[in-house]
Scaffold this active site. Structure first.
Site, PDB file in Angstrom:
ATOM      1  CB  ALA B  12       8.585  -4.084  14.522  1.00  0.00           C
ATOM      2  CB  ALA B  13      13.503  -2.823  14.078  1.00  0.00           C
ATOM      3  CB  ALA B  42      -0.133  -4.587  15.873  1.00  0.00           C
ATOM      4  CB  CYS B  44      -0.549  -2.208  10.582  1.00  0.00           C
ATOM      5  SG  CYS B  44       1.036  -1.735   9.891  1.00  0.00           S
TER       6      CYS B  44
END
Lengths: 478, 478
Positions: B12-13, B42, B44
C-alpha cells in the site's frame, strides 16, 4: 405573581421547548395552546404510513396528551391563539366553545409551524386531490386509496382524527392512477408509497431534475431508480392545473393539448411558514417570509421567541439567515429556547441544510450549498466535482456505485456543500460532510480525514475522500 | 545524472508513493524493490477470502505487476533490500539469484510494513497453526480447512502463491474445531469466517472484553453476537500455549488443567513494525518501536522517508506520536510522500485511529481515545457516557438499538473519542466522530451538529446527538 411561559403550537418545536423548560425550571409554569386536536406527530413518517410500512397512525405519535401533562405542561388543545399584544404581554385565545380568553405571559414562543403550499392548484375543491402536511390528510389519503369494502378503520386509530373526512374518503372508489405534482421530498417519497399500494404513478417535476436542492447527480439517480420501479417520471414538465369537476380526473400540462388521466393527485410544491398570528405586531420577517430570529431564537419583539418551521435560522456555511423547515431544526431550536427561558442561555445552533431521502433502494443525502446558483448568490465562486466510487472494497459482495458531489469555494478552497447518492448505506454518510461544513473545513482538510476502512463498509479511500482528491486536483489546476 | 527515487516494499504505502511520484514527475525515475513475489494485496480482505465470500485470491489484488509497470514504475520483485547507507545514499539489494547489487538513491522510502506477532506461541512448528498477515498464510488456511478431495486449487489463482505450502495444507485432513487466540480485529473477523466454513469456533481473549480499543460497550455486543451465532467466546482467558507435536491438537489455558481441543489454531495477538532494515543506521524509532516520522513522513536520516505499518504518525487528538498500522494510513502517507518527493510538499495527515469491524450482523466503529486509561496517559481527564438509541425512527421497520459511547475531556469539554455499535448501518456513522475529532470539536458543538434525519435512516435525534446531549448533561453537573 409572574405569568407563565406561553407556547403557541404543540408540535416538535413547541413541545420540545415546554419539556425542556419544565425539566430545567420545575417550579415554573408553562402553558401550550394548540388550535387543533393533534400534537407531537411525526410528519416525516406520513408517507410510510400511507405506504403501509407503518401499520397504525398512532405509531407516528411521539407523545400523547397525557404524557405531555405528566411532564407538568399545561396543554390546552382546541385553543387557537388569535392575537399577540407584546406591549401588555398577553395573548388572546379562542377556545373550542368560541369564547375568547386573555392570557398573560412572561415569555412567549411562537411555534406555529408551516403548511403545504397549493400554488394555483384547486386542491380543496376536488375529491381525490390532496396536499400532505397533516395527519388528517394522511389518514384521508390512506382511506381514499383503499377499496371501499377493504378499508380498515383501525388504521387511523387516533382520537384526534377527522373521522368524517376519513369515512367519506374510504367510501369513494379506489384510485388506480396517481399524479404527483412536484418532485421534492414529498413527491419522491409519495411515489414510492403509492407504488407500494399498487397504483400507477406519474411524477411531474417542473425543472430538469428531481430533488433540486440535492443537485443533478442525485436527481438523475433517483429518477432512474423510480423509473426502474415503474414510476413514470416526467421532468421539465410543469403541471398547469388539476382537472375534474367534483373528483380529480387528471392533470393538465403546460403546452400539451391532452391532460394526463389520474384519479388521485398529490400536490407537493413546497410549504410556507405560518406567520399570520404576528401580522400587525410589527415583527420582522426574513428569508422565505419566516419570522426572523437571532441565535437564541428571539424575534424582534421583546420576550417573544419563534422556533421551528415558522422561524428563520442561521446557515452554517453562509453565516446568513436561512429558512429550512426540517425536523431536527425544529426540535433543537425548541429545546434551546426552553433552556434559555428557563435561565440557561442556549444557542439554537446553525443549520447546514442536511437532508436525506429514500426512493425504493436508492438513498441520498445533501448538506450545505449544492446548487451552483445558490452558492453564487451567497457570494461564493463554486467549483464542483462529482465522482462515482465503490461503497465497499470492490471484491466484497454488495459494493455499489456511490456518487459524491463536493462543492468548494474557489478562492479559499473551503468546502461549502455536497451530496451523496447510492443504494448501499449512502445517505448516512452525509453526516460526515455536515460535520465538515460546521467545522469550516477546506477540501484539503477533508481529503486528509481519517475515515473508516473495512471491506464490508468502505474501500480504503472512502467515496468522500475520492471526491475530495479529485476536487483538490481541480482547485490546484486553476 | 541524478539517482532515482527508491522504494522498499511494494504494498500500500510503497506503491501509492511510487504511483503518485510518477504522476507528478513523469520524467523522473522510481525503482520499487520487493523482497517477495506479492505486491499490492488487500490484507483486510483475507478473512473474507477464507470465509468464501470472496471467490478467488486474485480478487484481493489491487494492481498486477504489469499494471505497476504501465505506470512507469521500475518494479523489481524477489529483490530484498538488505542495507541502507544514508551517507553514500545507496542501498544494498539481494537479488533472487543471490547476487548483491548497489543502488544509489536521491530519496528513499522505507515501506517495509509489519508482520504478525506470535508472542510465545509455537506457530511455525505446528501444522494447522497459523498467523494471518500475508497472502500465503491466507491461501494455506483456506486449503487446510477444505476436505482434501474437495479443495479447488483455482481458489489461490495468483502466480505468486506458495503452491507447495498450499498443496501440503490441502492434503491434510479437514479440521472441525478452531481455536482463535486473540479477540482483536483478526480474531473477530476470523471467528465469523471460520464459522462460515462450518467449524466449531472457540475465541480466546486475554482481557475482559473483545476488541479492547473499541471499549467495553462494543466488546460486549460483539461478544453477544458471536455467541448468538454459535462461537464460544472465552473472555478473561489467556492462552498459555499451543498443544501438539507435529499438528495442532489444542490450546492450553493459564490456570486450567485440561487443554481445549482444536485442530486449527489462528494466533492473532498483534503485529509489529518491520524496522530491521534500518538497524544500525542510527534512525530514531518511536511508539511501538516503529520508525519515527515527521508530518511529511521524513525519518531522522536525511532524504529517508518511512510510511505505512513500519512508521509512526501524529494522532489527531493528542497531537503526539502514535503507531496505528491501518490501511488508509499507509495509502495516504505513501501518496503524500510521493507528492513531496516529486516537489509538492504534502503532509501525510494525522490519524484519528478510526477503525470499523463487522461480526456477522453486528457492526462497530471507534475513533480517538476510547479507553479511559489511554485517555489518562495522554493527559486528559476523561468523562464518558454510553447511550442506547434507535438507528431509525421507532415506527420505521428495521430500527435497531445502537450504542454510542462518547468520551470528553472534563476541563475543556472537548470530544476526545467515541465508539458506535449496532446492526443497522452503525459502523459508517463513526466517520462523523472522526471528522469531529479532527476538527477539535467540543461536546456542545457535537450536540449542535445538523445531522441527517429521515425515518428510514435516523431518528430526529441521531444516536450521536443523543449521546452528546447526555454527556453534556454529565459535564454540566460537575
Amino acid at each position: 405573581m409572574s405569568d407563565p411561559f406561553v407556547v403557541v403550537g404543540a408540535d416538535a418545536a413547541g413541545l420540545s421547548a415546554a419539556s425542556k423548560f419544565r425539566r430545567e425550571a420545575p417550579d415554573r409554569e408553562v402553558v401550550v395552546f394548540e388550535k387543533g386536536r393533534w400534537i407531537s406527530y411525526a410528519y416525516c413518517g406520513m408517507p410510510y404510513f400511507i405506504e403501509g410500512r407503518v401499520e397504525r397512525m398512532s405509531n407516528l405519535l411521539s407523545l400523547s396528551p397525557s404524557e405531555v401533562e405528566e411532564r407538568g405542561i399545561d396543554l390546552r388543545r382546541d385553543h387557537e391563539v388569535i392575537a399577540v399584544d407584546s406591549d401588555t404581554k398577553t395573548v388572546a385565545v379562542e377556545t373550542a366553545e368560541g369564547e375568547t380568553i386573555e392570557q398573560g405571559y412572561d415569555d412567549l414562543l411562537v411555534a406555529t409551524g408551516g403548511r403545504a403550499e397549493t400554488g394555483s392548484f384547486n386542491v380543496r375543491g376536488l375529491d381525490g386531490a390532496f396536499t400532505l402536511h397533516d395527519m388528517n390528510a394522511a389518514a384521508a389519503i390512506d382511506a381514499y386509496i383503499a377499496e371501499p369494502d377493504a378499508y380498515d378503520p383501525a388504521r387511523a386509530d387516533v382520537s384526534a382524527v377527522d373521522r368524517e373526512r376519513v369515512d367519506r374518503n374510504a367510501a369513494m372508489p379506489a384510485p388506480e392512477t396517481a399524479a404527483i405534482v412536484g418532485g421534492g421530498y414529498v413527491g419522491v417519497e409519495m411515489a414510492e408509497a403509492l407504488s407500494g399500494r399498487g397504483l400507477d404513478v406519474h411524477l411531474f417535476q417542473r425543472s430538469g431534475h428531481l430533488l433540486p436542492p440535492f443537485g443533478e447527480a442525485v436527481g438523475e439517480r433517483v429518477a432512474d431508480e423510480l423509473e426502474a420501479e415503474g414510476v413514470a417520471v416526467h421532468r421539465g414538465t410543469p403541471v398547469k392545473s388539476l382537472v375534474g369537476d367534483d373528483r380529480i380526473e387528471g392533470v393538465a400540462l403546460d403546452g400539451a393539448a391532452d391532460s394526463v388521466a389520474a384519479d388521485l393527485a398529490i400536490v407537493g410544491v413546497g410549504i410556507r411558514p405560518n406567520t399570520e398570528l404576528l401580522d400587525g405586531t410589527g415583527v420582522e420577517t426574513g428569508e422565505g417570509g419566516a419570522i426572523r430570529t437571532d441565535e437564541y431564537g428571539r424575534t424582534s419583539l421583546p420576550d417573544v421567541y419563534a422556533a421551528g418551521d415558522c422561524a428563520t435560522a442561521v446557515h452554517a456555511v453562509t453565516g446568513e439567515e436561512a429558512w429550512m423547515p426540517l425536523g431536527l431544526t425544529a426540535n433543537r431550536a425548541g429545546r434551546a429556547v426552553g433552556a434559555t427561558i428557563a435561565g440557561d442561555p442556549s444557542p439554537v445552533g446553525e443549520i447546514a441544510g442536511t437532508a436525506v431521502v429514500k426512493a425504493f433502494d436508492m438513498e441520498a443525502g445533501r448538506a450545505g450549498l449544492v446548487e451552483e446558483e445558490t452558492a453564487r448568490e451567497a457570494g461564493f465562486d463554486p467549483v464542483r466535482e462529482t465522482v462515482t466510487a465503490g461503497s465497499r472494497s470492490g471484491y466484497y459482495p454488495g459494493a455499489a456505485p456511490t456518487d459524491v458531489t463536493l462543492v468548494a469555494d474557489r478562492d479559499t478552497g473551503r468546502l461549502i456543500g455536497g451530496s451523496i447518492v447510492g443504494p448501499d448505506r449512502a445517505a448516512i454518510r452525509i453526516d460526515t460532510l455536515a460535520t465538515a461544513l460546521e467545522a469550516d473545513m477546506t477540501v484539503p482538510e477533508v481529503e486528509r480525514l481519517d475515515l473508516a476502512y473495512a471491506p464490508p463498509f468502505s474501500p480504503v479511500w472512502d467515496p468522500i475522500l475520492v471526491a475530495a482528491k479529485v476536487l483538490n486536483g481541480t482547485l490546484d489546476e486553476e
